[in-house]
Scaffold this motif. Structure first.
Motif, PDB file in Angstrom:
ATOM      1  N   ASP A  77     -25.812   1.347  44.697  1.00 37.63           N
ATOM      2  CA  ASP A  77     -25.762   1.366  43.258  1.00 37.63           C
ATOM      3  C   ASP A  77     -24.304   0.960  42.643  1.00 37.63           C
ATOM      4  O   ASP A  77     -24.116   1.011  41.520  1.00 37.63           O
ATOM      5  CB  ASP A  77     -26.019   2.854  42.450  1.00 37.63           C
ATOM      6  N   GLN A  78     -23.446   0.637  43.573  1.00 36.33           N
ATOM      7  CA  GLN A  78     -22.002   0.297  43.106  1.00 36.33           C
ATOM      8  C   GLN A  78     -22.075  -0.882  42.240  1.00 36.33           C
ATOM      9  O   GLN A  78     -21.092  -1.007  41.255  1.00 36.33           O
ATOM     10  CB  GLN A  78     -21.107   0.219  44.143  1.00 36.33           C
ATOM     11  N   ASP A 103     -16.954  10.141  37.216  1.00 34.55           N
ATOM     12  CA  ASP A 103     -16.854   9.759  38.330  1.00 34.55           C
ATOM     13  C   ASP A 103     -18.527   9.454  38.890  1.00 34.55           C
ATOM     14  O   ASP A 103     -19.594  10.042  38.021  1.00 34.55           O
ATOM     15  CB  ASP A 103     -16.198  11.145  39.342  1.00 34.55           C
ATOM     16  N   ASP A 104     -18.684   8.733  39.982  1.00 36.00           N
ATOM     17  CA  ASP A 104     -20.075   8.412  40.525  1.00 36.00           C
ATOM     18  C   ASP A 104     -21.005   9.818  40.561  1.00 36.00           C
ATOM     19  O   ASP A 104     -22.008   9.678  40.392  1.00 36.00           O
ATOM     20  CB  ASP A 104     -19.926   7.947  41.699  1.00 36.00           C
ATOM     21  N   ALA A 162     -26.329   8.816  42.461  1.00 34.94           N
ATOM     22  CA  ALA A 162     -25.509   7.338  42.977  1.00 34.94           C
ATOM     23  C   ALA A 162     -25.400   7.260  44.614  1.00 34.94           C
ATOM     24  O   ALA A 162     -24.644   8.091  45.030  1.00 34.94           O
ATOM     25  CB  ALA A 162     -24.464   7.080  41.850  1.00 34.94           C
ATOM     26  N   ARG A 166     -18.649   0.044  34.057  1.00 34.62           N
ATOM     27  CA  ARG A 166     -17.164   0.244  33.780  1.00 34.62           C
ATOM     28  C   ARG A 166     -16.590  -0.813  33.113  1.00 34.62           C
ATOM     29  O   ARG A 166     -15.578  -0.658  32.555  1.00 34.62           O
ATOM     30  CB  ARG A 166     -16.565   0.765  35.221  1.00 34.62           C
ATOM     31  N   TRP A 220     -25.185   9.679  31.788  1.00 29.17           N
ATOM     32  CA  TRP A 220     -24.581  10.821  31.772  1.00 29.17           C
ATOM     33  C   TRP A 220     -24.250  11.695  30.617  1.00 29.17           C
ATOM     34  O   TRP A 220     -24.484  11.149  29.616  1.00 29.17           O
ATOM     35  CB  TRP A 220     -23.104  10.302  32.449  1.00 29.17           C
ATOM     36  N   LEU A 277     -22.782   0.323  38.527  1.00 29.11           N
ATOM     37  CA  LEU A 277     -21.401   1.291  38.330  1.00 29.11           C
ATOM     38  C   LEU A 277     -20.468   0.553  37.922  1.00 29.11           C
ATOM     39  O   LEU A 277     -19.828   0.614  36.674  1.00 29.11           O
ATOM     40  CB  LEU A 277     -21.125   2.400  39.200  1.00 29.11           C
ATOM     41  N   VAL A 315     -22.977  10.516  37.252  1.00 35.27           N
ATOM     42  CA  VAL A 315     -23.816   9.480  36.726  1.00 35.27           C
ATOM     43  C   VAL A 315     -25.090   9.723  37.246  1.00 35.27           C
ATOM     44  O   VAL A 315     -25.097   9.899  38.537  1.00 35.27           O
ATOM     45  CB  VAL A 315     -23.088   8.087  37.190  1.00 35.27           C
TER      46      VAL A 315
END
Length: 258
Positions: free
Chosen positions: A99-100, A116-117, A95, A107, A135, A103, A120
Motif C-alpha cells: 500500500d506504500q 503514521d501508517d 496498511a 502524503r 483516518w 500512502l 491509516v
C-alpha cells in the motif's frame, strides 16, 4: 320651695355623673397649632414605599456568593474534545508494504496531516494505483483520501451530530474522479461485509462495495464503506446496500451530508 330646689340640685348632679360615665361625650375642638409649631419639611421624610435593605455584616458579605451576571445567557458551550483517541484499522484494513504507493500519493497531495501508517485505514485497494484510505483522529471526525492514477483528493470533515438513520452516521459523495463518483458511508458497528441488495443484479458499471473497520480504544467500532458508480446514473438493482446479516441497510444514492 326647699323641696323643689333640692330636686333640681340632685338632677344636676346626676347629669354630671352621666357625663363622666359616658365615652361618647364630645369635647370642644382643639385650636390649630401655630405655624411655628408645625414640623419643617426636613424634619421628617415621607416613608419609602419599599423597606430599605439592611447592610450586610462583614462576615456575611465575605461568605455570600457573588451576584449573578445580568448579561444574556450564553449559547450552549461547544462539545469538549473527544477522548476516544485515534481509530486503529482492523484486519485487512491495516496498511501493508503493497500500500506504500497509495500512502505516498496521499502524503504528496494532502493539505491535512497524514498520520503514521499504523493509523491509516485502507478501505479499497484498486488496480492501477487506485484506492481509498481513511483516518479518524477521534470518533467525531474523519479524513477520506481518494487516489486515482497516483493523484489523491483528500477531504477532512466532522461527522454529523445526529444519526441519519438507525446505525447510519454518514453517507456522502467522497470524491468525483472523472466521470465516476465515489460514495463514502460511516456505519455504526462492524457488520461486514456489505453489498448491494435488490431484485436484480447491479449494472456492469457499478463498482463493488468496499468496507473496513475502524476500532477505538473504548471498544467502539465503525464500518467505513466506499462504492463507486457512474456520475448521475441510477442502475436498477443497486437501490440498497446492506450488511451481511441484514442488520443495517440504507439507500445507496442517499447523500445525508455533502
Amino acid at each position: 320651695m326647699r323641696r323643689g330646689r333640692r330636686a333640681a340640685a340632685v338632677a344636676a348632679a346626676g347629669c354630671g355623673l352621666a357625663v363622666l360615665a359616658t365615652a361618647s361625650c364630645t369635647m370642644p375642638p382643639a385650636p390649630p397649632p401655630s405655624p411655628r409649631a408645625l414640623p419643617t419639611a426636613t424634619a421628617t421624610a415621607a416613608p419609602s414605599p419599599w423597606p430599605s435593605p439592611k447592610p450586610p455584616s462583614p462576615s456575611a458579605s465575605a461568605s455570600a456568593p457573588a451576584s449573578p451576571s445580568l448579561s444574556p445567557t450564553p449559547s450552549a458551550p461547544p462539545e469538549p474534545p473527544s477522548e476516544s483517541g485515534p481509530a486503529e484499522p482492523v484486519g485487512d484494513g491495516r496498511a501493508t508494504a503493497a500500500d506504500q504507493p497509495l500512502l505516498a500519493a496521499v502524503r504528496r497531495a494532502s493539505a491535512a496531516a497524514v498520520p503514521d501508517d499504523a493509523a491509516v485505514i485502507v478501505i479499497n485497494r484498486g488496480p492501477e494505483g487506485a484506492g481509498e484510505l481513511a483516518w479518524m483522529p477521534d470518533d467525531r471526525n474523519y479524513c477520506l483520501a481518494v487516489i486515482r492514477g497516483a493523484r489523491a483528493e483528500t477531504s477532512c470533515k466532522p461527522l454529523p451530530k445526529s444519526w441519519a438513520r438507525v446505525g447510519i452516521r454518514l453517507v456522502t459523495k467522497g470524491g468525483a474522479p472523472g466521470a465516476r463518483t465515489v460514495f463514502f458511508a460511516v456505519v455504526d458497528g462492524g457488520h461486514g461485509p456489505y453489498g448491494y441488495r435488490g431484485a436484480a443484479a447491479p449494472g456492469p458499471d457499478m463498482g463493488p462495495v468496499h468496507d473496513a473497520t475502524a476500532a477505538f480504544a473504548s471498544g467502539r467500532t465503525l464500518s467505513l464503506l466506499t462504492y463507486e458508480r457512474p456520475t448521475g446514473v441510477s442502475t436498477p438493482g443497486d437501490q440498497y446496500i446492506c450488511s451481511a446479516d441484514n442488520a443495517v441497510c440504507f439507500p445507496a444514492l442517499d447523500a445525508y451530508v455533502g
